[in-house]
Structures are given as C-alpha cells and as structure tokens.
Design an enzyme around this catalytic site. Structure first.
Site, PDB file in Angstrom:
ATOM      1  N   SER A 140       0.859  -1.190   0.000  1.00 44.10           N
ATOM      2  CA  SER A 140       0.000   0.000   0.000  1.00 44.10           C
ATOM      3  C   SER A 140       0.887   1.228   0.000  1.00 44.10           C
ATOM      4  O   SER A 140       1.952   1.230   0.638  1.00 44.10           O
ATOM      5  CB  SER A 140      -0.883   0.031   1.253  1.00 44.10           C
ATOM      6  OG  SER A 140      -1.446   1.326   1.430  1.00 44.10           O
ATOM      7  N   TYR A 153      -1.481  -1.063  10.283  1.00 43.16           N
ATOM      8  CA  TYR A 153      -1.573  -1.418   8.864  1.00 43.16           C
ATOM      9  C   TYR A 153      -0.347  -0.906   8.105  1.00 43.16           C
ATOM     10  O   TYR A 153       0.256  -1.637   7.313  1.00 43.16           O
ATOM     11  CB  TYR A 153      -2.858  -0.804   8.317  1.00 43.16           C
ATOM     12  CG  TYR A 153      -3.122  -0.940   6.831  1.00 43.16           C
ATOM     13  CD1 TYR A 153      -3.880  -2.002   6.341  1.00 43.16           C
ATOM     14  CD2 TYR A 153      -2.670   0.023   5.909  1.00 43.16           C
ATOM     15  CE1 TYR A 153      -4.174  -2.113   4.977  1.00 43.16           C
ATOM     16  CE2 TYR A 153      -2.956  -0.079   4.562  1.00 43.16           C
ATOM     17  CZ  TYR A 153      -3.710  -1.144   4.096  1.00 43.16           C
ATOM     18  OH  TYR A 153      -3.998  -1.246   2.755  1.00 43.16           O
TER      19      TYR A 153
HETATM   20  P1  NAD Z   1     -11.529  -5.531   0.707  1.00 42.18           P
HETATM   21  O1  NAD Z   1     -11.800  -5.359   2.162  1.00 42.18           O
HETATM   22  O2  NAD Z   1     -12.524  -5.016  -0.280  1.00 42.18           O
HETATM   23  O3  NAD Z   1     -11.280  -7.083   0.406  1.00 42.18           O
HETATM   24  C1  NAD Z   1     -10.401  -7.824   1.208  1.00 42.18           C
HETATM   25  C2  NAD Z   1     -10.696  -9.303   1.042  1.00 42.18           C
HETATM   26  O4  NAD Z   1      -9.791 -10.011   1.906  1.00 42.18           O
HETATM   27  C3  NAD Z   1     -12.112  -9.677   1.483  1.00 42.18           C
HETATM   28  O5  NAD Z   1     -12.715 -10.529   0.527  1.00 42.18           O
HETATM   29  C4  NAD Z   1     -11.898 -10.384   2.820  1.00 42.18           C
HETATM   30  O6  NAD Z   1     -12.863 -11.398   3.094  1.00 42.18           O
HETATM   31  C5  NAD Z   1     -10.514 -10.998   2.609  1.00 42.18           C
HETATM   32  N1  NAD Z   1      -9.863 -11.315   3.893  1.00 42.18           N
HETATM   33  C6  NAD Z   1      -9.776 -10.535   5.007  1.00 42.18           C
HETATM   34  N2  NAD Z   1      -9.184 -11.207   6.008  1.00 42.18           N
HETATM   35  C7  NAD Z   1      -8.878 -12.439   5.519  1.00 42.18           C
HETATM   36  C8  NAD Z   1      -8.263 -13.598   6.079  1.00 42.18           C
HETATM   37  N3  NAD Z   1      -7.867 -13.629   7.367  1.00 42.18           N
HETATM   38  N4  NAD Z   1      -8.105 -14.683   5.304  1.00 42.18           N
HETATM   39  C9  NAD Z   1      -8.523 -14.679   4.016  1.00 42.18           C
HETATM   40  N5  NAD Z   1      -9.129 -13.616   3.435  1.00 42.18           N
HETATM   41  C10 NAD Z   1      -9.305 -12.509   4.181  1.00 42.18           C
HETATM   42  O7  NAD Z   1     -10.079  -4.907   0.484  1.00 42.18           O
HETATM   43  P2  NAD Z   1      -9.410  -4.170  -0.780  1.00 42.18           P
HETATM   44  O8  NAD Z   1      -9.593  -2.716  -0.597  1.00 42.18           O
HETATM   45  O9  NAD Z   1      -9.818  -4.819  -2.034  1.00 42.18           O
HETATM   46  O10 NAD Z   1      -7.869  -4.483  -0.482  1.00 42.18           O
HETATM   47  C11 NAD Z   1      -7.167  -5.537  -1.111  1.00 42.18           C
HETATM   48  C12 NAD Z   1      -5.680  -5.344  -0.889  1.00 42.18           C
HETATM   49  O11 NAD Z   1      -5.275  -4.087  -1.399  1.00 42.18           O
HETATM   50  C13 NAD Z   1      -5.255  -5.361   0.573  1.00 42.18           C
HETATM   51  O12 NAD Z   1      -3.975  -5.957   0.680  1.00 42.18           O
HETATM   52  C14 NAD Z   1      -5.163  -3.897   0.918  1.00 42.18           C
HETATM   53  O13 NAD Z   1      -4.288  -3.654   1.995  1.00 42.18           O
HETATM   54  C15 NAD Z   1      -4.607  -3.362  -0.388  1.00 42.18           C
HETATM   55  N6  NAD Z   1      -4.829  -1.937  -0.599  1.00 42.18           N
HETATM   56  C16 NAD Z   1      -6.079  -1.440  -0.711  1.00 42.18           C
HETATM   57  C17 NAD Z   1      -6.242  -0.075  -0.939  1.00 42.18           C
HETATM   58  C18 NAD Z   1      -7.588   0.538  -1.114  1.00 42.18           C
HETATM   59  O14 NAD Z   1      -7.682   1.770  -1.052  1.00 42.18           O
HETATM   60  N7  NAD Z   1      -8.632  -0.222  -1.357  1.00 42.18           N
HETATM   61  C19 NAD Z   1      -5.127   0.753  -1.034  1.00 42.18           C
HETATM   62  C20 NAD Z   1      -3.862   0.207  -0.901  1.00 42.18           C
HETATM   63  C21 NAD Z   1      -3.729  -1.142  -0.682  1.00 42.18           C
HETATM   64  C1  4PL Z   2      -3.851   6.619   0.284  1.00 43.18           C
HETATM   65  O1  4PL Z   2      -4.214   1.224   1.655  1.00 43.18           O
HETATM   66  O2  4PL Z   2      -3.354   3.794   0.230  1.00 43.18           O
HETATM   67  C2  4PL Z   2      -6.541   5.201   2.362  1.00 43.18           C
HETATM   68  C3  4PL Z   2      -6.972   2.739   2.967  1.00 43.18           C
HETATM   69  N1  4PL Z   2      -5.741   6.056   1.685  1.00 43.18           N
HETATM   70  O3  4PL Z   2      -6.158   1.599   2.669  1.00 43.18           O
HETATM   71  C4  4PL Z   2      -5.107   1.999   1.943  1.00 43.18           C
HETATM   72  C5  4PL Z   2      -4.684   5.606   1.001  1.00 43.18           C
HETATM   73  C6  4PL Z   2      -6.268   3.860   2.353  1.00 43.18           C
HETATM   74  C7  4PL Z   2      -4.373   4.258   0.959  1.00 43.18           C
HETATM   75  C8  4PL Z   2      -5.184   3.390   1.682  1.00 43.18           C
END
Ligand code: NAD
Ligand code: 4PL
Length: 247
Positions: A140, A153
C-alpha cells in the site's frame, strides 16, 4: 488466441471482493487457472462462478498456518502453483488512541505473517516442481505516505515491502521472482463500506493524474507483474496510485 497466462496455475488471496476479485478476474481472462482463496467462503464461491474460465474457490484464513498449508496443497492438486498473489488484508480505519496490542497483533497476523505463511509453502513447491514462479505481494502507498488512522496497517505493509526484497534475494536462484504492488486509495468494496470512502477528494488533490482509483487499475499492473514480460523485475515495489507518491 494465445493469452499471456495460458496454462498457469494462480492463487489469489482475498479474492472474494475488491482488488483481489479484480485481479482474479484479470488473470483468468489472461488464461490462468485461478484459485480464489478467502475467509468469506460464500462470496468467494459466487465470485469464482461469475469469473468462469474454470476459476474455483477455496475457503482459507490466511492468518492460520494450518488453513494456509491446506490451501496451497489443495490448490496444487492439479499442478504446482506458478503464480501467487498475496492480496488478503484487513483495511482498518482506527484512531491512534484506540490502537491496542490486540488490534496490533491481529493486523500483523492477517496482513504480514500471512504473506510469510503462503510464501513459505508456495516457494518450496515452486522450487520442487522447477517452476519459474511469480509472487506478487499487495502492499500500500500508505507505507510511503504514513497515512493517518492506520498505524498497525502501515507497519504491516512496510513489513511486506521489506519481506518482498529479502525473499526475492532468497529465491531468485530458483527462477522465482517476488515483487510488491502498492496501490493508492482504491474504490474497492471494503473501502466503499468504510470511512476511507470520504478520503477520495483529498487523495485526488495529491495525485498527479486526477480520478478515483479502481480495482481494475491495480489488476492491469498485477497482470503484467506476474507475466513473463516482467521476468527481469524482482524485489521491486511499484506504486499504482496515479502519482500520489513519486519515489
Ligand atoms: P476488501 O476489504 O474489499 O477485500 C479484502 C478481502 O480479503 C475480502 O474478501 C476479505 O474477506 C478478505 N480477507 C480478510 N481477512 C482475511 C483472512 N484472514 N483470510 C482470508 N481472506 C481474508 O479490500 P481491498 O480494498 O480490495 O484491499 C485488497 C488489498 O489491497 C489489501 O492488501 C489492501 O491492503 C490493499 N490496498 C487497498 C487499498 C484501497 O484503497 N482499497 C489501497 C492500498 C492497498
Ligand atoms: C492513500 O491502503 O493507500 C486510504 C486505505 N488512503 O487503505 C489503503 C490511502 C487507504 C491508501 C489506503
């Protein structure tokens, strides 16, 4: 037509929704056989059915060593994994005043230790099978920005980036590459249902390119990083955030 991931066996964790689902969808369209691993069994089942192309789902808690071991073994029944995408994570929004040891441990377990668990097992199997494995860890850009309300996180994602570099060193000699992709704020299902959804306007002001990050923006780059075109890239972290952070 030959797709770039034809015949590859891929595992995507946290693929029931959000960014993981978009990555699973894209890898399947690229020709891979995809296993969607998620703790949300019902949603993972319906996602796999929607995706088609032979995609299947396996229920797994990535924080649990036994659950991960059985995931990787079951996924390997019809061929050792070629591609592992560590995407599952909890995305909390929690004031620093409320961060206690239980929260800290849970986030480190689900968001960092999980990556060790899947990689431990998958790299052993890739090596035994003589596979040119591809591992992609979803980090992230909060690691670079020090974003508020996510201290544990941000620490876990820093760990993911550090581990990516170290594991790349360890397994490069076996033809396995290990990279990280760091998304910026992305309109996933999880984000839409959380207070992070209020941050888009602020984050857009920081981006070089205006707009709202979508799961497909991430999946496009994930597809490249697990493909043969990325064979000379390892140990790297690629920001996919419209230029919010520029280093
Ligand atoms: P989300 O919450 O929409 O989806 C996450 C998924 O992970 C869900 O289906 C959940 O059931 C599953 N999960 C959670 N805990 C689990 C466990 N213990 N075992 C198996 N599955 C599990 O999240 P997202 O926003 O799609 O994020 C996906 C990835 O992208 C993550 O690694 C997150 O840190 C990263 N990320 C997201 C953002 C954002 O803004 N959405 C930004 C940067 C990084
Ligand atoms: C810029 O990884 O990358 C909020 C929430 N803002 O999870 C993230 C920023 C979020 C991010 C993320």
């Amino acid at each position: 037509m030959i797709e770039r991931l034809d015949g590859r066996h891929a595992i995507v964790t946290g693929a029931a929704q959000g960014i993981g689902r978009a990555i699973a969808t894209r890898l399947a369209a690229d020709g891979a056989h995809v296993v969607l691993a998620d703790i949300n069994e019902g949603l993972a089942n319906s996602a796999a059915a929607d995706i088609g192309h032979g995609a299947e789902s396996i229920a797994c808690d990535v924080a649990d060593p036994d659950s991960v071991a059985s995931l990787i073994e079951r996924a390997a029944r019809d061929g050792a994994p070629d591609i592992l995408v560590n995407n599952a994570a909890i995305v909390p929004f929690i004031a620093w005043d409320d961060v206690d040891i239980d929260h800290w441990r849970r986030i480190i377990d689900v968001n960092l230790t999980s990556v060790f668990l899947t990689c431990r097992k998958a790299t052993d199997m890739m090596r035994e099978a003589g596979r040119k494995g591809r591992i992609l860890n979803i980090a992230s850009n909060t690691f670079f920005a020090g974003t508020p309300n996510m201290a544990a996180y941000v620490a876990a994602k820093g760990g993911v980036i550090g581990f990516t570099r170290a594991l790349a060193t360890e397994v490069g000699k076996y033809g396995i590459n290990v990279n990280a992709l760091s998304p910026g704020l992305t309109e996933s299902d999880g984000v839409k249902a959380s207070p992070h959804n209020e941050a888009f306007e602020f984050v857009e002001m920081l981006q070089a390119i205006p707009g709202k990050g979508q799961p497909e923006h991430i999946a496009n780059v994930a597809s490249f990083l697990v493909s043969d075109d990325a064979s000379w890239i390892t140990g790297q972290t690629i920001n996919v955030d419209a230029g919010m952070v520029r280093w």
